[in-house]
Write an enzyme that holds these catalytic residues in place. Structure first.
Site, PDB file in Angstrom:
ATOM      1  N   HIS B  42     -21.122 -48.424   6.250  1.00 30.98           N
ATOM      2  CA  HIS B  42     -19.831 -48.203   6.897  1.00 30.98           C
ATOM      3  C   HIS B  42     -19.260 -49.526   7.402  1.00 30.98           C
ATOM      4  O   HIS B  42     -18.090 -49.839   7.218  1.00 30.98           O
ATOM      5  CB  HIS B  42     -19.980 -47.234   8.074  1.00 30.98           C
ATOM      6  CG  HIS B  42     -19.777 -45.807   7.685  1.00 30.98           C
ATOM      7  ND1 HIS B  42     -20.684 -45.113   6.915  1.00 30.98           N
ATOM      8  CD2 HIS B  42     -18.766 -44.936   7.939  1.00 30.98           C
ATOM      9  CE1 HIS B  42     -20.239 -43.890   6.722  1.00 30.98           C
ATOM     10  NE2 HIS B  42     -19.070 -43.749   7.329  1.00 30.98           N
ATOM     11  N   LYS B 107     -25.048 -34.465  10.099  1.00 32.05           N
ATOM     12  CA  LYS B 107     -25.587 -33.450  11.009  1.00 32.05           C
ATOM     13  C   LYS B 107     -25.141 -33.749  12.431  1.00 32.05           C
ATOM     14  O   LYS B 107     -24.938 -34.897  12.798  1.00 32.05           O
ATOM     15  CB  LYS B 107     -27.111 -33.389  10.914  1.00 32.05           C
ATOM     16  CG  LYS B 107     -27.837 -34.585  11.516  1.00 32.05           C
ATOM     17  CD  LYS B 107     -29.328 -34.372  11.488  1.00 32.05           C
ATOM     18  CE  LYS B 107     -30.105 -35.633  11.820  1.00 32.05           C
ATOM     19  NZ  LYS B 107     -30.314 -35.870  13.241  1.00 32.05           N
TER      20      LYS B 107
END
Lengths: 280, 180
Positions: B42, B107
């Protein structure tokens, strides 16, 4: 006197790393199966079924239970009748970790420089706790700790006059703060007493006890049971999607402490609590 | 017994309209291509976007999976490959959505800011079952390294998945399964 070699130690550690990461601990495996049969939430039940299947597939396919194969914490408990005086134990253990993680196709999750986040490590160094005991032989235990849950660890230095209620509130709030993020259903390792650092170590050691075995001290076992019941009423449930399975086990380990304090550390484990031991 | 024996939605990654029709709590079996990217990937992608550099793959319409798999054992397509904690990517999600990412898989909870961004961009946040990495590996049919090989497990891989089981965490209207 049994003379141990570096090879014996590294080979044992390597096997333990693979065993722990591929085979769900029997106590956790049966707790999941029990939870599946008792869970009433529909989505929760489906998730628990996935987790039960996951353990079966990991074993059959020889694939790690979880992609986060953790930072290995290795407990080396040296008892009587073993001679390691000529060995570099730290090197032997780290060599074992490297070999085990490589052979088991486990993930290299270690960065050598915690600030720069750089440095291609080869699976090690791991964290090692050396202790000496009166038992026979040398016990080695590998606990690969995933960091999704390790990140949720909480330490609190209570006043010595704190009540059991205060401690319970702190533990319950630690679980609530972890919420859905650290892969519930959880297993709690709780260290009470010692010093700040030792309470943290106790909380890890607490995770090594089978979750179906209560603490031998009656009052502590009662606290474990109460927390287990209370937290399972929180409604967090598997993956945080609701249900009555939020913890599979609550393990507390205590130690004497100072008159001025009461350290409590909550170390949360995800449902993939892994550890394996051997005695040399 | 199949995990999803009822009411799941079969979804292709390339379909456009069906993503916006999903609602928080829907159970989905996803088929198609997804791209792994976690913390360091990222960071690199965002640096490239900021500098206006060429991205190693076009983010437009793609699905990002917060995942760093284990090494692939012999005779297997992939190693263990479950989701990692999404919240760590919260601060880096904006630029990826701006660049056209249409869904994310991870998650746990997302920040209020991310929920707003998902709504703004009509994107979707899916949940995969954490700690079910061996189970999910069975639903991956091929793997191709795409970028940042030097990041090891944090590199970007394209996973071709079949019937990958997911639950809608945040839908394109901003409904959040954890804020009901």
């Amino acid at each position: 006197m049994k003379k141990l070699t570096e090879k014996m130690i590294s080979e044992s550690v390597a096997r333990l790393c693979i065993d722990a990461n591929l085979h769900l601990r029997p106590d956790v495996d049966s707790a999941l199966a029990r939870a599946l049969s008792k869970e009433s939430g529909i989505q929760a039940k489906k998730i628990l079924k996935q987790l039960v299947d996951n353990a079966r597939i990991a074993k059959a396919d020889r694939v790690a239970l979880c992609q986060d194969t953790g930072m290995p914490v290795v407990f080396v408990d040296i008892g009587r009748g073993v001679d390691v005086s000529s060995l570099d134990m730290t090197r032997a253990v780290n060599k074992g970790v490297r070999e085990g993680y490589k052979r088991g196709y486990l993930r290299n999750s270690i960065v050598l420089d915690p600030l720069a986040r750089e440095g291609a490590s080869k699976f090690s160094p791991c964290v090692i706790h050396f202790t000496f005991g009166r038992h026979k032989g040398m016990r080695i235990t590998v606990l690969p700790k995933g960091f999704g849950c390790e990140n949720k660890t909480q330490l609190k230095m209570f006043n010595p006059t704190a009540t059991i209620g205060d401690i319970k509130d702190f533990i319950i709030s630690a679980v609530q703060q972890a919420g859905p993020d650290a892969c519930p259903p959880y297993i709690l390792g709780i260290g009470i007493g010692g010093t700040a650092d030792y309470a943290c170590q106790l909380s890890k050691e607490a995770l090594l006890r089978p979750i179906d075995k209560p603490n031998p001290l009656g009052a502590v076992a009662k606290l474990e049971k109460e927390l287990y019941k209370k937290i399972n009423q929180s409604g967090i449930g598997p993956m945080g999607l609701g249900g009555n399975t939020t913890v599979l086990g609550v393990n507390i380990k205590t130690f004497p402490t100072h008159i001025a304090g009461l350290p409590v550390c909550v170390n949360i484990s995800c449902h993939v609590l892994r550890s394996a031991s051997v005695i040399l | 017994m199949s995990f999803f024996n009822d009411n799941f939605i079969k979804l292709l990654t390339r379909s456009k309209d069906e993503f916006s029709g999903l609602r928080a709590g829907d159970e989905v079996l996803l088929t198609g291509d997804i791209y792994t990217a976690r913390d360091q990937a990222h960071k690199k992608l965002i640096e490239l976007i900021r500098k206006g550099g060429k991205l190693p793959f076009d983010l437009k319409g793609q699905i990002i999976y917060y995942c760093g798999p284990t090494k692939t054992p012999p005779m297997r397509v992939i190693g263990s490959c479950g989701p990692t904690t999404s919240a760590r990517m919260d601060k880096m999600t904006g630029p990826l959505l701006e660049a056209g990412v249409k869904a994310m898989i991870g998650k746990g909870r997302r920040s209020e800011e991310v929920r707003g961004l998902i709504k703004k961009h009509k994107a979707v946040y899916f949940l995969a079952t954490g700690g079910a990495g061996a189970y999910l590996a069975k639903r991956v049919i091929s793997v191709k390294p795409v970028a940042f090989k030097e990041l090891g497990p944090e590199a970007v891989y394209r996973l071709r998945v079949k019937d990958f089981p997911l639950i809608v965490g945040i839908d394109s209207q901003g409904n959040d399964i954890f804020r009901k």
